[in-house]
Structure formats: C-alpha cells, structure tokens
Design a protein around this motif. Structure first.
Motif, PDB file in Angstrom:
ATOM      1  N   GLN A   8       0.870  -1.362  -0.008  1.00 56.45           N
ATOM      2  CA  GLN A   8      -0.175  -0.276   0.100  1.00 56.45           C
ATOM      3  C   GLN A   8       1.131   1.121   0.227  1.00 56.45           C
ATOM      4  OE1 GLN A   8      -2.247   0.262   3.472  1.00 56.45           O
ATOM      5  NE2 GLN A   8      -3.798   2.222   2.608  1.00 56.45           N
ATOM      6  N   MET A   9       1.634   1.223   0.833  1.00 54.99           N
ATOM      7  CA  MET A   9       2.707   2.493   0.462  1.00 54.99           C
ATOM      8  C   MET A   9       3.516   2.531  -0.313  1.00 54.99           C
ATOM      9  SD  MET A   9       4.059   1.787   4.517  1.00 54.99           S
ATOM     10  CE  MET A   9       6.491   2.669   4.085  1.00 54.99           C
ATOM     11  N   ARG A  10       3.812   1.099  -1.016  1.00 59.10           N
ATOM     12  CA  ARG A  10       4.689   1.184  -2.595  1.00 59.10           C
ATOM     13  C   ARG A  10       3.572   1.960  -3.456  1.00 59.10           C
ATOM     14  NH1 ARG A  10       6.281  -2.958  -2.925  1.00 59.10           N
ATOM     15  NH2 ARG A  10       4.191  -4.113  -3.215  1.00 59.10           N
ATOM     16  N   LEU A  11       2.572   1.677  -3.804  1.00 64.59           N
ATOM     17  CA  LEU A  11       1.082   1.988  -4.232  1.00 64.59           C
ATOM     18  C   LEU A  11       1.255   3.148  -4.491  1.00 64.59           C
ATOM     19  CD1 LEU A  11      -0.790  -1.093  -4.984  1.00 64.59           C
ATOM     20  CD2 LEU A  11       0.504  -0.200  -6.495  1.00 64.59           C
ATOM     21  N   GLU A  12       1.294   3.630  -2.917  1.00 68.35           N
ATOM     22  CA  GLU A  12       0.283   5.281  -2.500  1.00 68.35           C
ATOM     23  C   GLU A  12       2.097   6.698  -2.867  1.00 68.35           C
ATOM     24  OE1 GLU A  12      -2.071   5.623   0.907  1.00 68.35           O
ATOM     25  OE2 GLU A  12      -3.173   3.937   0.553  1.00 68.35           O
ATOM     26  N   TRP A  13       2.482   6.086  -2.149  1.00 67.00           N
ATOM     27  CA  TRP A  13       4.318   7.064  -2.705  1.00 67.00           C
ATOM     28  C   TRP A  13       4.886   6.470  -3.563  1.00 67.00           C
ATOM     29  CZ3 TRP A  13       5.638   6.254   3.398  1.00 67.00           C
ATOM     30  CH2 TRP A  13       4.313   5.926   4.627  1.00 67.00           C
ATOM     31  N   ARG A  14       4.618   5.914  -4.253  1.00 69.54           N
ATOM     32  CA  ARG A  14       4.903   6.280  -6.354  1.00 69.54           C
ATOM     33  C   ARG A  14       5.066   7.822  -6.607  1.00 69.54           C
ATOM     34  NH1 ARG A  14       2.751   2.044 -10.709  1.00 69.54           N
ATOM     35  NH2 ARG A  14       4.866   3.024 -11.607  1.00 69.54           N
ATOM     36  N   ASP A  15       3.725   7.915  -6.850  1.00 64.25           N
ATOM     37  CA  ASP A  15       4.250   9.416  -7.586  1.00 64.25           C
ATOM     38  C   ASP A  15       4.941  10.489  -6.232  1.00 64.25           C
ATOM     39  OD1 ASP A  15       1.975   9.358  -8.815  1.00 64.25           O
ATOM     40  OD2 ASP A  15       0.086   8.963  -7.846  1.00 64.25           O
TER      41      ASP A  15
END
Length: 267
Positions: free
Chosen positions: A165-172
């Motif tokens: 979840q962190m990876r998906l949300e913080w990629r931007d």
C-alpha cells in the motif's frame, strides 16, 4: 564524507540483523544512523562498527509517532538529508492459534507493523526530497501461513500488505518502497530462544528456526546485501532464498497444494 554522500537510517540497528545492515551500508559508502531504545546497546554497537563521523546513534522508541518526528528532525540536523530508511524492528513468536491472546497479538502488531508505519510516516518528507527508498524487513511468514509461529504470521502478513500500500500510494511522491522477506536467519541462539515455551501443544521442533521448517538458515550478511540492493537498484520485493518464490506462487494459485508443500517442508 562529503555532504552529498547518501544517508541511511536503520531502526533496530544496535544488534542482530540491524547491526549487520548498518555495517553493509557503511562499507558501501553511506553515512549511517542506527536507532534503538537502549543508549548503552547503541553505543556498544557504534564502537564495534567503528564508523567514525559517518556513523551516528539515536535513542528512540519508534512505536511512538512523536518520537519518530523528533528523530526525523535529528537526522536532518545532523546529516541534512535522508536517502534510505530500513525498518528492521520486529518481534518473532512461537505458539498455536488456539492459545493466541489479543494482548499478545497487539504487542506483535505494534512491534512489527506500527513501528514501520510511524517511522515511515515521519521520514516521508525527507525521503521525498531525496527521491529515496524505504526497505521493510518482512519474513517468509508474511508470504505464507505456517504452523507454530503464534501471532507472528498475522503481524508479518499485515506488514506485507502495508508495504504494498505504501509503495502504490507513495510512488507519485517518488519514494520507492521495498520488502525483503527472508527465511530463518542464522544467529548464535538459533533453536534455543524458544526452547522454554509454555505450551504443551507445541512439539519440540517448534523451537527450531522457522518453527521447524526445512529451510537452511541464511547468513545475515546475505539478507543485508539484499537490503542494499533494494535501496540502490529500486528492487521491489525480494524473497530469500529466491527459489522459494516459485513455491509461494504455486501455493497461492493452488491452495491445497500449497498446504501440502508447507506440511512437507516443516517438521
């Protein structure tokens, strides 16, 4: 070291795998801050690592969000940047589900999940500025269920989900988030830490590394090298040993076969 050299923060860096990870990053040219709750243990680790002015220590309980924000201010003041956060704090367990209590599960969740969440939230702005990386230390127990590991399996599965979840949300925000999931790690007290368990429901094999799984113990240096690889090459999800990824995939696709394999590879 020049101010442009990268900086890594290693939680749980006063002993065990965390200390080996700190040494690996020091050898790779990083400036390192190790974090723990005992100043004495941190100082002993710093003396052993002998990193000079490239190594700093910070006493902090990373289960407390306010202390994590203070830690972020400290590393920014001391080094002026943060390039990698390694969340290495965790607690393992032995037990059976029928005896698992809510209090024990809450403690394991705090040690394995909440510490990662709070420290990552507090360091996010610094990592965003450096386009840096977060590397969470998971476990094979976060990929599959296993017998006799008490609430540890539940906590590590939660960490696996949180990491994605962190990876998906913080990629931007250009912050890379990775997970390293090792099997049993070699340590001097392997097979002895859980020898005095209090449950008659546990077989003797449960005190062995991995709860008795037939997987050879990994050298901690191998795991530390994988953490460095995730930070430098933006690797996403590493399972150690690597060949077990295929067995995990098979188990997810065919649950009955997965259960059979888990029973076959455990005593």
């Amino acid at each position: 070291m020049p101010e442009t050299s990268p900086v890594v923060l290693v939680t749980g860096g006063s002993a065990g795998l965390g200390k080996i990870i700190a040494k690996t990053f020091l050898n790779a040219g990083y400036r390192v801050m190790i974090v723990g709750r005992s100043t004495e243990r941190l100082q002993n680790a710093a003396d052993e690592l002998d990193g000079g002015d490239r190594l700093a220590i910070a006493t902090c309980d990373v289960s407390e969000l306010a202390q994590c924000h203070e830690l972020a201010e400290q590393i920014n003041t001391q080094f002026g940047r943060l390039d990698t956060l390694v969340n290495c704090i965790g607690t393992s367990d032995r037990g059976v589900v029928t005896e698992l209590t809510a209090d024990r599960l809450k403690q394991l969740w705090q040690d394995n999940v909440l510490t990662t969440l709070h420290c990552s939230q507090a360091m996010l702005i610094l990592l965003e500025q450096s386009h840096g990386s977060i590397v969470n230390i998971g476990s094979l127990a976060g990929k599959v269920g296993a017998r006799y590991l008490g609430g540890y399996v539940t906590a590590k599965h939660a960490l696996t989900g949180l990491t994605q979840q962190m990876r998906l949300e913080w990629r931007d925000r250009d912050v890379h988030v990775a997970l390293v999931s090792p099997g049993p790690i070699r340590r001097p007290d392997a097979g002895q830490r859980y020898a005095q368990h209090n449950s008659e429901a546990l077989p003797e094999s449960a005190s062995a590394p991995g709860g008795g799984t037939k997987v050879k113990g990994l050298p901690p240096e191998t795991v530390a090298a994988a953490v460095l690889k995730c930070a430098q090459r933006k690797k996403t999800d590493l399972v150690l040993p690597g060949h077990l990824r295929c067995l995990i995939a098979i188990g997810n696709a065919f649950p009955r076969l997965g259960d059979w394999l888990l029973l076959k590879f455990s005593r």
